[in-house]
Write a protein that holds these residues in place. Structure first.
Motif: not given
Length: 145
Positions: A50-61, A89-100
């Protein structure tokens, strides 16, 4: 892109309302170990989807992935069951620069637990500015031309 903001506001309002409506009779069930029941894993997966759906149009998540369930607690609300989950959660693009990073989500299910009636997240992941600008440009290129 005011749609994600208004949706987030709605989800936060639902989270606040559900917290106020909880029955505080000591009936919550806290879990701290790594062997969470299937319904907790399913709820976590649904929340991330559901969080991923918040960014369907812009790929944020789109790069968000479940690393680990850190904590889960269930309780009975007035209109639904609440599953309060702390996720790593892990992501390659957290603003913090952290992996998780750690996030708390609330998944509301029907009393029979056969369907999810809503989700809420206390704080959406902050993503790198460059990533979000690139995502908005990709959206503009796809839909506005």
């Amino acid at each position: 892109s005011s749609q994600p903001c208004s949706l987030v506001a709605l989800l936060l309002m639902l989270y606040s309302l559900s917290s106020m409506m909880e029955i505080s009779d000591g009936a919550s069930n806290q879990m701290h170990n790594s062997s969470f029941p299937t319904n907790i894993h399913d709820a976590a997966k649904i929340a991330i989807a559901e969080i991923k759906k918040l960014s369907d149009d812009n790929s944020y998540y789109e790069t968000l992935e479940l690393k680990e369930i850190l904590h889960a607690e269930t309780s009975i609300g007035t209109f639904h069951k609440n599953i309060d989950i702390t996720l790593s959660l892990s992501a390659s693009n957290f603003a913090s620069g952290k992996d998780t990073e750690k996030f708390q989500v609330l998944v509301m299910t029907a009393f029979d637990e056969e369907r999810v009636t809503g989700i809420a997240i206390k704080e959406l992941p902050a993503m790198k500015k460059k990533w979000t600008e690139e995502s908005e440009t990709a959206y503009d290129d796809r839909y506005l031309k």
